[in-house]
Design a protein around this motif. Sequence first.
Motif, PDB file in Angstrom:
ATOM      1  N   ALA A 112       6.349  -9.233  -4.296  1.00  0.00           N
ATOM      2  CA  ALA A 112       4.977  -9.540  -3.863  1.00  0.00           C
ATOM      3  C   ALA A 112       4.443  -8.418  -2.980  1.00  0.00           C
ATOM      4  O   ALA A 112       3.287  -7.999  -3.117  1.00  0.00           O
ATOM      5  CB  ALA A 112       4.936 -10.877  -3.125  1.00  0.00           C
ATOM      6  N   ARG A 113       5.285  -7.920  -2.089  1.00  0.00           N
ATOM      7  CA  ARG A 113       4.849  -6.811  -1.226  1.00  0.00           C
ATOM      8  C   ARG A 113       4.501  -5.587  -2.053  1.00  0.00           C
ATOM      9  O   ARG A 113       3.484  -4.930  -1.811  1.00  0.00           O
ATOM     10  CB  ARG A 113       5.910  -6.468  -0.200  1.00  0.00           C
ATOM     11  CG  ARG A 113       5.432  -5.348   0.741  1.00  0.00           C
ATOM     12  CD  ARG A 113       6.418  -5.090   1.839  1.00  0.00           C
ATOM     13  NE  ARG A 113       5.834  -4.203   2.820  1.00  0.00           N
ATOM     14  CZ  ARG A 113       6.457  -3.152   3.316  1.00  0.00           C
ATOM     15  NH1 ARG A 113       7.677  -2.856   2.921  1.00  0.00           N
ATOM     16  NH2 ARG A 113       5.866  -2.398   4.219  1.00  0.00           N
ATOM     17  N   ALA A 114       5.327  -5.259  -3.044  1.00  0.00           N
ATOM     18  CA  ALA A 114       5.051  -4.099  -3.903  1.00  0.00           C
ATOM     19  C   ALA A 114       3.735  -4.295  -4.655  1.00  0.00           C
ATOM     20  O   ALA A 114       2.934  -3.356  -4.776  1.00  0.00           O
ATOM     21  CB  ALA A 114       6.210  -3.884  -4.874  1.00  0.00           C
ATOM     22  N   ALA A 115       3.470  -5.508  -5.125  1.00  0.00           N
ATOM     23  CA  ALA A 115       2.220  -5.792  -5.838  1.00  0.00           C
ATOM     24  C   ALA A 115       1.014  -5.640  -4.922  1.00  0.00           C
ATOM     25  O   ALA A 115      -0.021  -5.095  -5.316  1.00  0.00           O
ATOM     26  CB  ALA A 115       2.269  -7.188  -6.446  1.00  0.00           C
ATOM     27  N   VAL A 116       1.137  -6.115  -3.688  1.00  0.00           N
ATOM     28  CA  VAL A 116       0.036  -6.004  -2.727  1.00  0.00           C
ATOM     29  C   VAL A 116      -0.217  -4.533  -2.386  1.00  0.00           C
ATOM     30  O   VAL A 116      -1.369  -4.092  -2.327  1.00  0.00           O
ATOM     31  CB  VAL A 116       0.322  -6.842  -1.459  1.00  0.00           C
ATOM     32  CG1 VAL A 116      -0.630  -6.490  -0.324  1.00  0.00           C
ATOM     33  CG2 VAL A 116       0.235  -8.327  -1.784  1.00  0.00           C
ATOM     34  N   GLU A 117       0.836  -3.780  -2.177  1.00  0.00           N
ATOM     35  CA  GLU A 117       0.668  -2.345  -1.883  1.00  0.00           C
ATOM     36  C   GLU A 117       0.003  -1.631  -3.043  1.00  0.00           C
ATOM     37  O   GLU A 117      -0.895  -0.814  -2.847  1.00  0.00           O
ATOM     38  CB  GLU A 117       2.017  -1.702  -1.558  1.00  0.00           C
ATOM     39  CG  GLU A 117       2.533  -2.087  -0.188  1.00  0.00           C
ATOM     40  CD  GLU A 117       3.893  -1.485   0.132  1.00  0.00           C
ATOM     41  OE1 GLU A 117       4.546  -0.884  -0.759  1.00  0.00           O
ATOM     42  OE2 GLU A 117       4.322  -1.627   1.285  1.00  0.00           O
ATOM     43  N   LYS A 118       0.418  -1.941  -4.281  1.00  0.00           N
ATOM     44  CA  LYS A 118      -0.166  -1.315  -5.463  1.00  0.00           C
ATOM     45  C   LYS A 118      -1.650  -1.657  -5.599  1.00  0.00           C
ATOM     46  O   LYS A 118      -2.459  -0.817  -5.978  1.00  0.00           O
ATOM     47  CB  LYS A 118       0.588  -1.758  -6.718  1.00  0.00           C
ATOM     48  CG  LYS A 118       0.112  -1.098  -7.977  1.00  0.00           C
ATOM     49  CD  LYS A 118       0.953  -1.510  -9.172  1.00  0.00           C
ATOM     50  CE  LYS A 118       0.449  -0.819 -10.422  1.00  0.00           C
ATOM     51  NZ  LYS A 118       1.246  -1.196 -11.590  1.00  0.00           N
ATOM     52  N   ALA A 119      -2.010  -2.899  -5.241  1.00  0.00           N
ATOM     53  CA  ALA A 119      -3.403  -3.348  -5.351  1.00  0.00           C
ATOM     54  C   ALA A 119      -4.242  -2.943  -4.145  1.00  0.00           C
ATOM     55  O   ALA A 119      -5.447  -3.173  -4.126  1.00  0.00           O
ATOM     56  CB  ALA A 119      -3.444  -4.861  -5.517  1.00  0.00           C
ATOM     57  N   GLY A 120      -3.623  -2.354  -3.127  1.00  0.00           N
ATOM     58  CA  GLY A 120      -4.363  -1.970  -1.926  1.00  0.00           C
ATOM     59  C   GLY A 120      -4.735  -3.151  -1.051  1.00  0.00           C
ATOM     60  O   GLY A 120      -5.711  -3.094  -0.305  1.00  0.00           O
ATOM     61  N   LEU A 179      -1.279 -15.916  -0.567  1.00  0.00           N
ATOM     62  CA  LEU A 179      -1.931 -14.855   0.207  1.00  0.00           C
ATOM     63  C   LEU A 179      -3.408 -14.716  -0.142  1.00  0.00           C
ATOM     64  O   LEU A 179      -4.183 -14.153   0.635  1.00  0.00           O
ATOM     65  CB  LEU A 179      -1.216 -13.514   0.019  1.00  0.00           C
ATOM     66  CG  LEU A 179       0.171 -13.434   0.638  1.00  0.00           C
ATOM     67  CD1 LEU A 179       0.900 -12.186   0.133  1.00  0.00           C
ATOM     68  CD2 LEU A 179       0.085 -13.451   2.143  1.00  0.00           C
ATOM     69  N   GLY A 180      -3.805 -15.231  -1.296  1.00  0.00           N
ATOM     70  CA  GLY A 180      -5.204 -15.219  -1.696  1.00  0.00           C
ATOM     71  C   GLY A 180      -5.793 -13.830  -1.800  1.00  0.00           C
ATOM     72  O   GLY A 180      -5.139 -12.890  -2.245  1.00  0.00           O
ATOM     73  N   SER A 181      -7.017 -13.681  -1.322  1.00  0.00           N
ATOM     74  CA  SER A 181      -7.737 -12.417  -1.460  1.00  0.00           C
ATOM     75  C   SER A 181      -7.113 -11.275  -0.676  1.00  0.00           C
ATOM     76  O   SER A 181      -7.398 -10.111  -0.947  1.00  0.00           O
ATOM     77  CB  SER A 181      -9.191 -12.584  -1.050  1.00  0.00           C
ATOM     78  OG  SER A 181      -9.272 -12.946   0.323  1.00  0.00           O
ATOM     79  N   SER A 182      -6.251 -11.564   0.286  1.00  0.00           N
ATOM     80  CA  SER A 182      -5.601 -10.484   1.048  1.00  0.00           C
ATOM     81  C   SER A 182      -4.533  -9.780   0.228  1.00  0.00           C
ATOM     82  O   SER A 182      -4.038  -8.729   0.615  1.00  0.00           O
ATOM     83  CB  SER A 182      -5.004 -11.011   2.343  1.00  0.00           C
ATOM     84  OG  SER A 182      -3.938 -11.894   2.048  1.00  0.00           O
ATOM     85  N   ALA A 183      -4.188 -10.353  -0.943  1.00  0.00           N
ATOM     86  CA  ALA A 183      -3.196  -9.733  -1.799  1.00  0.00           C
ATOM     87  C   ALA A 183      -3.780  -8.565  -2.589  1.00  0.00           C
ATOM     88  O   ALA A 183      -3.047  -7.726  -3.087  1.00  0.00           O
ATOM     89  CB  ALA A 183      -2.599 -10.753  -2.758  1.00  0.00           C
ATOM     90  N   ALA A 184      -5.092  -8.505  -2.692  1.00  0.00           N
ATOM     91  CA  ALA A 184      -5.759  -7.413  -3.422  1.00  0.00           C
ATOM     92  C   ALA A 184      -7.054  -7.055  -2.718  1.00  0.00           C
ATOM     93  O   ALA A 184      -7.590  -7.834  -1.943  1.00  0.00           O
ATOM     94  CB  ALA A 184      -6.041  -7.834  -4.857  1.00  0.00           C
ATOM     95  N   ARG A 185      -7.538  -5.885  -2.982  1.00  0.00           N
ATOM     96  CA  ARG A 185      -8.806  -5.470  -2.387  1.00  0.00           C
ATOM     97  C   ARG A 185      -9.961  -6.192  -2.961  1.00  0.00           C
ATOM     98  O   ARG A 185     -10.069  -6.578  -4.039  1.00  0.00           O
ATOM     99  CB  ARG A 185      -9.001  -3.970  -2.600  1.00  0.00           C
ATOM    100  CG  ARG A 185      -8.938  -3.246  -1.297  1.00  0.00           C
ATOM    101  CD  ARG A 185      -9.091  -1.778  -1.550  1.00  0.00           C
ATOM    102  NE  ARG A 185      -7.919  -1.159  -0.994  1.00  0.00           N
ATOM    103  CZ  ARG A 185      -7.947  -0.294   0.001  1.00  0.00           C
ATOM    104  NH1 ARG A 185      -9.072   0.113   0.470  1.00  0.00           N
ATOM    105  NH2 ARG A 185      -6.876   0.200   0.496  1.00  0.00           N
TER     106      ARG A 185
END
Length: 184
Positions: free
Chosen positions: A92-100, A178-184
């Motif tokens: 999940a952390r890697a996905a969030v970092e990739k999505a900014g 995490l909702g919208s905080s998971a992606a920009r």
Amino acid sequence: MSETRSFTPHRWAGVTAVMLAAGALTACGQSATTSNPTSPPHANATTQATAATLTTVDDKTVELPAAAPTAILFFSYGCGECVGGGKSLAAARAAVEKAGGSAKFLAADIVPTEKPADVRHFLDQIGGTSLPAVVDTNGALTSRYQVTAPTTALVIDPSGQISYRGHAPSQDQILAALGSSAAR
């Protein structure tokens, strides 16, 4: 004689009696990998207005609650089931970092006697060597967030509210929480 990594009573020194009474010692199994999320508690049940400053095993500091929602996995080095939850957190952390995205992540070892080297080994196992991680040496985190078993995952919003509580969550469940905080 080699050291075993099992949940024995002496390894739980300092962990609250509530955890023991709730069966935390039997909650961690080698084969269970499914997630059983629960509804968030009532809004006023776990308000945490006071921020806590935590020191990671790498001597960095993190704040809880943070400025963005934070996904936390409570684990123990000797818990086989925790590896699955840890892999979900790392993915999940890697996905969030990739999505900014802006979400934060934390791995929290609930056994106060475990060493930073144990935590680093766990992070290696889950592919999360860059995850911030702490050892809950005085039980403050488990008490504050009423965690009674390893492999518990929480998402804490910036106001300190628990918006998600689950057991051995999948990456998708963490990202959804995490909702919208998971992606920009």
